[in-house]
Design a protein around this motif. Structure first.
Motif, PDB file in Angstrom:
ATOM      1  N   UNK A 149       0.834  -1.206   0.000  1.00 38.48           N
ATOM      2  CA  UNK A 149       0.000   0.000   0.000  1.00 38.48           C
ATOM      3  C   UNK A 149       0.869   1.255   0.000  1.00 38.48           C
ATOM      4  N   UNK A 150       1.907   1.251   0.857  1.00 36.35           N
ATOM      5  CA  UNK A 150       2.782   2.426   0.955  1.00 36.35           C
ATOM      6  C   UNK A 150       3.508   2.674  -0.363  1.00 36.35           C
ATOM      7  N   UNK A 151       4.038   1.614  -0.960  1.00 36.24           N
ATOM      8  CA  UNK A 151       4.752   1.788  -2.232  1.00 36.24           C
ATOM      9  C   UNK A 151       3.785   2.266  -3.312  1.00 36.24           C
ATOM     10  N   UNK A 152       2.542   1.792  -3.259  1.00 35.72           N
ATOM     11  CA  UNK A 152       1.529   2.274  -4.201  1.00 35.72           C
ATOM     12  C   UNK A 152       1.291   3.773  -4.054  1.00 35.72           C
ATOM     13  N   UNK A 153       1.263   4.263  -2.812  1.00 31.76           N
ATOM     14  CA  UNK A 153       1.124   5.705  -2.581  1.00 31.76           C
ATOM     15  C   UNK A 153       2.315   6.452  -3.181  1.00 31.76           C
ATOM     16  N   UNK A 154       3.511   5.921  -2.953  1.00 28.41           N
ATOM     17  CA  UNK A 154       4.709   6.584  -3.488  1.00 28.41           C
ATOM     18  C   UNK A 154       4.664   6.593  -5.017  1.00 28.41           C
ATOM     19  N   UNK A 155       4.261   5.478  -5.578  1.00 30.37           N
ATOM     20  CA  UNK A 155       4.171   5.372  -7.042  1.00 30.37           C
ATOM     21  C   UNK A 155       3.251   6.458  -7.609  1.00 30.37           C
ATOM     22  N   UNK A 156       2.096   6.605  -6.991  1.00 30.90           N
ATOM     23  CA  UNK A 156       1.127   7.586  -7.491  1.00 30.90           C
ATOM     24  C   UNK A 156       1.526   9.013  -7.158  1.00 30.90           C
ATOM     25  N   UNK A 157       2.347   9.188  -6.130  1.00 32.94           N
ATOM     26  CA  UNK A 157       2.740  10.540  -5.707  1.00 32.94           C
ATOM     27  C   UNK A 157       3.899  11.091  -6.516  1.00 32.94           C
ATOM     28  N   UNK A 158       4.698  10.217  -7.132  1.00 29.72           N
ATOM     29  CA  UNK A 158       5.893  10.681  -7.832  1.00 29.72           C
ATOM     30  C   UNK A 158       5.568  11.210  -9.230  1.00 29.72           C
ATOM     31  N   UNK A 159       6.270  12.257  -9.617  1.00 27.81           N
ATOM     32  CA  UNK A 159       6.195  12.727 -10.992  1.00 27.81           C
ATOM     33  C   UNK A 159       6.915  11.734 -11.901  1.00 27.81           C
ATOM     34  N   UNK A 160       6.746  11.934 -13.174  1.00 28.24           N
ATOM     35  CA  UNK A 160       7.467  11.083 -14.116  1.00 28.24           C
ATOM     36  C   UNK A 160       8.972  11.185 -13.858  1.00 28.24           C
ATOM     37  N   UNK A 161       9.631  10.054 -13.751  1.00 28.85           N
ATOM     38  CA  UNK A 161      11.068   9.983 -13.476  1.00 28.85           C
ATOM     39  C   UNK A 161      11.453  10.499 -12.081  1.00 28.85           C
ATOM     40  N   UNK A 205       4.472  -5.525  -5.294  1.00 26.66           N
ATOM     41  CA  UNK A 205       3.619  -5.619  -6.473  1.00 26.66           C
ATOM     42  C   UNK A 205       3.836  -4.437  -7.406  1.00 26.66           C
ATOM     43  N   UNK A 206       4.415  -3.350  -6.890  1.00 25.31           N
ATOM     44  CA  UNK A 206       4.633  -2.149  -7.688  1.00 25.31           C
ATOM     45  C   UNK A 206       6.051  -2.071  -8.245  1.00 25.31           C
ATOM     46  N   UNK A 207       6.848  -3.093  -8.038  1.00 27.74           N
ATOM     47  CA  UNK A 207       8.249  -3.062  -8.480  1.00 27.74           C
ATOM     48  C   UNK A 207       8.394  -2.734  -9.970  1.00 27.74           C
ATOM     49  N   UNK A 208       7.517  -3.268 -10.867  1.00 27.71           N
ATOM     50  CA  UNK A 208       7.699  -2.958 -12.291  1.00 27.71           C
ATOM     51  C   UNK A 208       7.591  -1.472 -12.618  1.00 27.71           C
ATOM     52  N   UNK A 209       7.016  -0.685 -11.709  1.00 33.35           N
ATOM     53  CA  UNK A 209       6.870   0.754 -11.975  1.00 33.35           C
ATOM     54  C   UNK A 209       8.148   1.521 -11.684  1.00 33.35           C
ATOM     55  N   UNK A 210       9.161   0.832 -11.161  1.00 34.28           N
ATOM     56  CA  UNK A 210      10.405   1.502 -10.762  1.00 34.28           C
ATOM     57  C   UNK A 210      11.608   0.815 -11.401  1.00 34.28           C
ATOM     58  N   UNK A 248      13.970   4.943  -9.316  1.00 35.97           N
ATOM     59  CA  UNK A 248      13.379   5.988 -10.154  1.00 35.97           C
ATOM     60  C   UNK A 248      12.069   5.487 -10.743  1.00 35.97           C
ATOM     61  N   UNK A 249      11.049   6.345 -10.656  1.00 34.45           N
ATOM     62  CA  UNK A 249       9.739   6.008 -11.230  1.00 34.45           C
ATOM     63  C   UNK A 249       9.869   5.961 -12.733  1.00 34.45           C
ATOM     64  N   UNK A 250       9.450   4.845 -13.319  1.00 31.07           N
ATOM     65  CA  UNK A 250       9.473   4.771 -14.771  1.00 31.07           C
ATOM     66  C   UNK A 250       8.461   5.760 -15.336  1.00 31.07           C
TER      67      UNK A 250
END
Length: 278
Positions: free
Chosen positions: A231-243, A258-263, A274-276
């Motif tokens: 859940x926390x990583x999902x929040x970070x994923x959605x909070x980060x700008x591109x790259x 579960x969010x590893x592919x986004x980074x 880095x956020x993809x």
């Protein structure tokens, strides 16, 4: 009563207290790593002088003044300025050159505790000429920790360690430039928090926190179970700008998230991701 029965009873008491804290005060520790929360509950029971965990529950339900005392045990308030200096050196040498290309920046320090990392990043950004274009969002669930972070006062006997860490992180100035020492305490310069917003925010129950260029959440998720970590990583994923960049603690990883592919790993040894592209 044998040890097995005692342990089972204590586990049940802890479950009931965690549920009570959530139902009564909306503090949700139900998905914290159980071994860690049990150790802290037992320590709290001992230090606060209660005979059982149930006795803590009875008090905290009927006396709101008990809540801050209990939160101090349930939330870990252990950090140093420039803790793990190589992490801050990697930010300085590898991440900030990328952030320098933005006209304005937002940085989120999630689980800021008593503020050691907030002041570390503020000094780092000052030394690299990025402070005046940056807003720092410092969040925690513990109101007393947030108040301590905003005050920016630390025991003087901790300064030697802070200074050594700052030097190892590649500091370009003397740490003493940023604080005034008196009466056994070091008060950090108010200018270091002129760009900081201190706010209550829970990674367990709250939503996305604005759009960030850098999120630093170190040594927080080690206390969560796997669903809460996701859940926390999902929040970070959605909070980060591109790259945008995400920094974790030395014992934390996105490997099983579960969010590893986004980074992508940006500085693998320092757990900086880095956020993809979105």
């Amino acid at each position: 009563m044998n040890d097995t029965v005692t342990a089972t009873t204590e586990d049940l008491e802890i479950e009931l207290l965690l549920e009570a804290l959530y139902q009564r005060y909306h503090y949700d520790f139900r998905h914290y790593a159980r071994a860690s929360i049990k150790r802290r509950m037992i320590h709290a029971r001992s230090q606060l002088g209660f005979p059982t965990i149930s006795a803590i529950q009875d008090r905290v339900l009927h006396d709101p003044a008990m809540l801050p005392r209990l939160l101090d045990f349930l939330t870990v308030q252990v950090s140093d300025m420039f803790r793990d200096p190589s992490y801050f050196k990697a930010l300085r040498e590898k991440v900030l050159p990328h952030l320098r290309t933005y006209p304005s920046l937002k940085v989120w320090i999630a689980g800021c505790s008593a503020g050691e990392e907030v002041y570390s990043l503020a000094i780092l950004f000052k030394e690299e000429g990025l402070y005046d274009r940056t807003i720092f969002y410092a969040t925690d669930i513990n109101p007393e920790a947030l108040a301590a972070a905003e005050a920016g006062v630390f025991p003087l006997d901790r300064i030697r360690k802070f200074t050594e860490n700052h030097r190892k992180s590649g500091g370009k100035s003397s740490l003493s430039d940023y604080y005034t020492a008196a009466y056994g305490r070091a008060a950090f310069d108010k200018s270091l928090r002129s760009r900081a917003v201190f706010s209550d925010h829970s990674l367990v129950t709250d939503a996305v926190f604005a759009e960030m260029h850098l999120i630093s959440c170190r040594n927080v998720m080690i206390y969560f179970d796997r669903p809460l970590q996701d859940r926390a990583v999902g929040l970070f994923r959605e909070s980060l700008t591109r790259n945008g960049f995400l920094g974790l603690g030395s014992k934390e990883s996105l490997r099983f998230s579960a969010h590893a592919p986004a980074f992508s790993e940006f500085v693998a040894g320092e757990k900086i991701y880095q956020r993809r592209e979105r």
